[in-house]
Design a protein around this motif. Structure first.
Motif, mmCIF file in Angstrom:
data_model
loop_
_atom_site.group_PDB
_atom_site.id
_atom_site.type_symbol
_atom_site.label_atom_id
_atom_site.label_comp_id
_atom_site.label_asym_id
_atom_site.label_seq_id
_atom_site.Cartn_x
_atom_site.Cartn_y
_atom_site.Cartn_z
ATOM 1 N N THR A 1 0.833 -1.201 0.000
ATOM 2 C CA THR A 1 0.000 0.000 0.000
ATOM 3 C C THR A 1 0.870 1.254 0.000
ATOM 4 O OG1 THR A 1 -1.643 -1.223 1.274
ATOM 5 C CG2 THR A 1 -1.890 1.164 1.193
ATOM 6 N N ILE A 2 1.927 1.237 0.787
ATOM 7 C CA ILE A 2 2.838 2.386 0.834
ATOM 8 C C ILE A 2 3.536 2.561 -0.506
ATOM 9 C CG2 ILE A 2 4.972 3.248 1.866
ATOM 10 C CD1 ILE A 2 4.018 2.077 4.519
ATOM 11 N N MET A 3 3.948 1.451 -1.115
ATOM 12 C CA MET A 3 4.619 1.545 -2.415
ATOM 13 C C MET A 3 3.687 2.103 -3.477
ATOM 14 S SD MET A 3 6.474 -1.434 -4.567
ATOM 15 C CE MET A 3 6.725 -1.242 -6.310
ATOM 16 N N LEU A 4 2.466 1.600 -3.544
ATOM 17 C CA LEU A 4 1.505 2.059 -4.548
ATOM 18 C C LEU A 4 1.116 3.523 -4.313
ATOM 19 C CD1 LEU A 4 -0.172 1.271 -7.004
ATOM 20 C CD2 LEU A 4 -1.984 0.566 -5.426
ATOM 21 N N SER A 5 0.850 3.877 -3.069
ATOM 22 C CA SER A 5 0.479 5.272 -2.787
ATOM 23 C C SER A 5 1.665 6.204 -3.042
ATOM 24 C CB SER A 5 -0.024 5.425 -1.350
ATOM 25 O OG SER A 5 1.027 5.164 -0.427
ATOM 26 N N GLY A 6 2.871 5.750 -2.765
ATOM 27 C CA GLY A 6 4.053 6.556 -3.053
ATOM 28 C C GLY A 6 4.232 6.771 -4.540
ATOM 29 N N PHE A 7 3.999 5.725 -5.327
ATOM 30 C CA PHE A 7 4.099 5.854 -6.784
ATOM 31 C C PHE A 7 3.082 6.854 -7.306
ATOM 32 C CE2 PHE A 7 2.330 4.536 -10.902
ATOM 33 C CZ PHE A 7 3.409 4.882 -11.702
ATOM 34 N N ILE A 8 1.836 6.731 -6.887
ATOM 35 C CA ILE A 8 0.782 7.619 -7.376
ATOM 36 C C ILE A 8 1.048 9.064 -6.950
ATOM 37 C CG2 ILE A 8 -1.681 8.167 -7.169
ATOM 38 C CD1 ILE A 8 -2.163 5.104 -7.013
ATOM 39 N N THR A 9 1.401 9.250 -5.696
ATOM 40 C CA THR A 9 1.674 10.602 -5.196
ATOM 41 C C THR A 9 2.859 11.233 -5.913
ATOM 42 O OG1 THR A 9 0.833 9.940 -3.030
ATOM 43 C CG2 THR A 9 2.143 11.948 -3.120
ATOM 44 N N ASN A 10 3.943 10.470 -6.047
ATOM 45 C CA ASN A 10 5.138 11.000 -6.726
ATOM 46 C C ASN A 10 4.851 11.314 -8.192
ATOM 47 O OD1 ASN A 10 6.635 10.797 -4.399
ATOM 48 N ND2 ASN A 10 7.615 8.878 -4.972
ATOM 49 N N ALA A 11 4.141 10.435 -8.865
ATOM 50 C CA ALA A 11 3.833 10.655 -10.282
ATOM 51 C C ALA A 11 2.931 11.872 -10.463
ATOM 52 C CB ALA A 11 3.183 9.410 -10.871
ATOM 53 N N LEU A 12 1.929 12.012 -9.605
ATOM 54 C CA LEU A 12 1.028 13.165 -9.715
ATOM 55 C C LEU A 12 1.750 14.476 -9.413
ATOM 56 C CD1 LEU A 12 -2.300 11.809 -8.150
ATOM 57 C CD2 LEU A 12 -1.801 12.292 -10.560
ATOM 58 N N MET A 13 2.600 14.469 -8.392
ATOM 59 C CA MET A 13 3.338 15.687 -8.051
ATOM 60 C C MET A 13 4.322 16.061 -9.160
ATOM 61 S SD MET A 13 3.799 18.169 -6.209
ATOM 62 C CE MET A 13 4.078 18.626 -4.564
ATOM 63 N N ALA A 14 4.998 15.077 -9.707
ATOM 64 C CA ALA A 14 5.944 15.341 -10.795
ATOM 65 C C ALA A 14 5.219 15.843 -12.039
ATOM 66 C CB ALA A 14 6.741 14.077 -11.106
ATOM 67 N N ALA A 15 4.069 15.250 -12.345
ATOM 68 C CA ALA A 15 3.281 15.706 -13.495
ATOM 69 C C ALA A 15 2.765 17.120 -13.262
ATOM 70 C CB ALA A 15 2.125 14.743 -13.759
ATOM 71 N N ALA A 16 2.352 17.415 -12.033
ATOM 72 C CA ALA A 16 1.882 18.765 -11.714
ATOM 73 C C ALA A 16 3.014 19.786 -11.862
ATOM 74 C CB ALA A 16 1.307 18.805 -10.296
ATOM 75 N N LEU A 17 4.223 19.433 -11.420
ATOM 76 C CA LEU A 17 5.373 20.324 -11.591
ATOM 77 C C LEU A 17 5.665 20.551 -13.073
ATOM 78 C CD1 LEU A 17 7.916 19.203 -8.848
ATOM 79 C CD2 LEU A 17 6.870 21.443 -9.089
ATOM 80 N N ALA A 18 5.629 19.479 -13.853
ATOM 81 C CA ALA A 18 5.893 19.606 -15.284
ATOM 82 C C ALA A 18 4.818 20.474 -15.955
ATOM 83 C CB ALA A 18 5.952 18.232 -15.935
ATOM 84 N N PHE A 19 3.561 20.270 -15.585
ATOM 85 C CA PHE A 19 2.469 21.058 -16.163
ATOM 86 C C PHE A 19 2.582 22.529 -15.769
ATOM 87 C CE2 PHE A 19 -1.856 22.806 -15.887
ATOM 88 C CZ PHE A 19 -2.232 22.681 -17.206
#
Length: 168
Positions: free
Chosen positions: A56-74
C-alpha cells in the motif's frame, strides 16, 4: 521479488516489440512517469531487503510521486520554466541512492554466504599498504636532510667562502 523481475523482463520485451510513438508535447510527462515508476520499483526492492515492505505504501508513493511530478511539469509548461527537471533530479538522486543500497546489501549477503567478513566503513577495495612499507616518515626525511653529506659539504663551502672554517 521474482514477480517484479519477471514483470520487468516482460515489460521490456513487450516494449521492444511494440512501438508506440509519443507526441513530443508529452515527452516530459512520460519521462517523469518512467522515473517515478523506477523510483517506486527500486524503493520497493530496498524495502524488501530491509524487511519493511508494504504494498500500500509503495503504490500510494508511486501515485503521489507521479502526480506531483506531473503537476510540476504542467505548471512549468504554463510558466515557461523547466520545472520537470526538479522531479528528474529528485527521482535521479533517489534512484541512485536506492540502487547503491541494494548493491551494497546484495554484496554483503554474498560475502556472508561465502564466509568473507565485510570490509570496515563500507569500503569494498582491499587495503593497499605499498606506501606504508616504503615511504619514510616526515621525521626521517627531516633528520636525513639535516645530516646528509651533501648538506655538510655545502655548509663547509659556505663557511670557506666567508673566511670561516667549520673546524673553528
Amino acid at each position: 521479488m521474482w514477480l517484479a523481475i519477471i514483470s520487468i523482463i516482460t515489460g521490456v520485451l513487450v516494449g521492444s516489440i511494440l512501438t508506440v510513438s509519443v507526441p513530443i508535447v508529452f515527452a516530459k510527462y512520460l519521462s517523469v512517469a518512467v522515473l517515478a515508476a523506477l523510483d517506486s520499483l527500486l524503493g520497493g526492492m530496498r524495502a524488501i531487503l530491509e524487511d519493511d515492505f508494504d504494498g500500500t505504501i509503495m503504490l500510494s508513493g508511486f501515485i503521489t510521486n507521479a502526480l506531483m511530478a506531473a503537476a510540476l511539469a504542467f505548471l512549468g509548461d504554463k510558466m515557461g520554466l523547466d520545472l520537470y527537471l526538479v522531479a528528474v533530479i529528485t527521482f535521479g538522486l533517489r534512484i541512485f541512492g536506492n540502487l547503491g543500497y541494494i548493491r551494497r546489501d546484495i554484496l554483503t549477503k554474498l560475502r556472508q554466504k561465502h564466509g568473507k567478513a565485510p570490509q570496515e566503513k563500507g569500503i569494498l577495495l582491499p587495503e593497499v599498504s605499498i606506501m606504508k612499507e616504503t615511504a619514510p616518515s616526515t621525521t626521517e626525511v627531516l633528520s636525513a636532510s639535516l645530516t646528509s653529506p651533501l648538506l655538510e659539504t655545502k655548509n663547509q663551502e659556505a663557511a670557506d667562502d666567508h673566511g670561516q672554517s667549520k673546524e673553528n
